[in-house]
Design a protein around this motif. Structure first.
Motif: not given
Length: 447
Positions: A233-237, A260-265, A439-442
């Motif tokens: 899981l990718e959550e960067t910027h 593979g999951m890209t949410l933010h990159n 970004k990741c809320q956790g």
């Protein structure tokens, strides 16, 4: 001066330092890998495999590298709080490219299972690591793999002995932390012996708003009758470049799920190469990308059916908005002796604007005559008929679009074999589409 020359000079000047702060097992292939890098250089668009992403340009800036292994002032256990309900994991961290060992999770892994820093594990178990390290990642064929092998000093080892089942999922969080533009090079070595079972979730996060470049090489050995799930899981910027090469070898009757999951990159290039080396092996290879602004996501896959009676299922979905660019190239190779192969490859893509771009290249090479194989790809926009139907029933256009996009990617999320993670991803994806998830809320470092 070429892009490569600065790194050739750097390695020549610091080779002794690099080796001193690593393990002998990791040092053994280093010189040969460097020679391969000198010969190959960084990939460019001139190479068919990299025609959708110009890798070499990302290495032009002057990045900092922590070759002297100075300690990074951060305690990830204090700043990272995973809030996935009902998912009790064994939580570990890599800060940049060094395993964080000053504090470890209280939960114990089953007897015989190893999980820790690759450098330390290679020193404690040299024969085990030597047997597998850099055996799948061929430095003579890929410039990024050669570069990573030459410069990587640490990473992760996961080893599960014969017939051992790791009930609790393992979570590994990669944290990028730096005050200047920074490069990291990490390795991941995963070994499941015959009959072993394990699940690993890898999350990528960026702590600081500087330019990051990370290269990563993952090698997975799945023994006979083993079962392994790998979720990334990718959550960067948007100032992050991630180049990851994943190599998998499966023995007879093994079952592997890669998702593979890209949410933010910023820019992401994932290469996945799977060899089905034993009869009855099954691979489920899935991916999802949600991209907007100028984000770029490129997945290149190859599944090698080397023996008969194997199964591969491949599913990738993209949702692209604004000026985002997506690319997918997938090759399924069925060798002459690989009779009774069952393979299905699907790539579906949504472009929400006219400026979004998607490049797709599904490929089948079949050299056996008794097989069942299919592949297909589509690029389109949201179904106007479905939008009209929903709006006629009182749903706003914005909400209708969100619901349709959410339903579109659900198929990839539903392949996850961890119910708690599946439920959390449903929520994260919905928030991503609504613009509520930056970004990741956790993760406390990302709030």
């Amino acid at each position: 001066m070429t892009v490569e020359q600065q790194y050739i000079d750097l390695f020549s000047q610091t080779e002794a330092m690099i080796c001193r702060h690593s393990a002998e097992v990791m040092n053994a292939p280093r010189a040969a890998a460097f020679a391969d890098f000198e010969r190959l250089g960084f990939p460019t668009r001139k190479q068919e495999k990299y025609k959708y992403t110009d890798i070499s340009k990302f290495f032009e800036p002057d990045y900092g590298l922590n070759l002297n292994r100075l300690e990074i002032p951060v305690n990830p256990y204090e700043v990272f709080k995973c809030d996935v309900p009902n998912m009790s994991t064994s939580l570990f961290f890599v800060v940049n490219d060094a395993f964080y060992s000053r504090k470890l999770p209280k939960s114990h892994l089953p007897e015989g299972v190893l999980f820790g820093g690759l450098k330390e594990m290679a020193e404690q178990h040299p024969e085990l690591v030597k047997k597998y390290y850099s055996k799948l990642a061929d430095t003579s064929k890929d410039g990024v793999t050669a570069f990573n092998t030459a410069f990587a000093q640490d990473g992760i080892l996961m080893y599960v002995p014969k017939n051992v089942i790791v009930e609790r999922p393992v979570q590994l969080v990669n944290i990028l932390r730096a005050d200047v533009n920074f490069m990291v090079n990490r390795r991941v070595l995963i070994i499941l012996e015959d009959g072993a079972q394990a699940r690993l979730l890898i999350c990528d996060h960026a702590m600081d708003n500087v330019n990051f470049l990370s290269t990563q090489v993952i090698e997975v050995f799945a023994g006979e009758n083993s079962v392994f799930d790998l979720y990334e899981l990718e959550e960067t910027h948007t100032s992050t470049v991630r180049i990851s090469n994943l190599y998998v070898r499966q023995e007879a009757n093994s079952n592997v799920l890669l998702n593979g999951m890209t949410l933010h990159n910023g820019t992401t290039r994932n290469t996945t190469e799977v060899t089905l080396a034993g009869e009855g092996a099954e691979i489920n290879l899935c991916g999802m990308a949600i991209a907007d602004k100028n984000e770029h996501v490129d997945n290149n896959t190859m599944i090698d059916h080397a023996v008969p009676n194997c199964t591969s299922n491949e599913l990738f979905k993209y949702v692209l908005d604004d000026q985002a660019v997506g690319a997918f190239a997938g090759l399924v190779l069925v060798r002459p002796d690989a009779q009774h192969t069952n393979s299905q490859q699907t790539n579906r893509n949504l472009c929400a604007t006219r400026d979004a771009r998607m490049y797709t290249q599904p490929q089948l090479e079949i050299y056996a005559d008794d097989v069942k194989c299919s592949h297909g790809a589509t690029v389109g926009q949201l179904d106007e008929g479905a939008l009209f139907y929903m709006r006629a029933r009182g749903i706003s256009e914005k909400e209708a679009r969100l619901l349709l996009m959410f339903a579109f990617v659900n198929e990839v999320i539903d392949t996850i074999r961890l119910d708690a993670l599946k439920d959390r991803l449903h929520l994260l994806v919905e928030k991503r589409f609504r613009g509520e998830l930056n970004k990741c809320q956790g993760c406390a470092i990302c709030k």
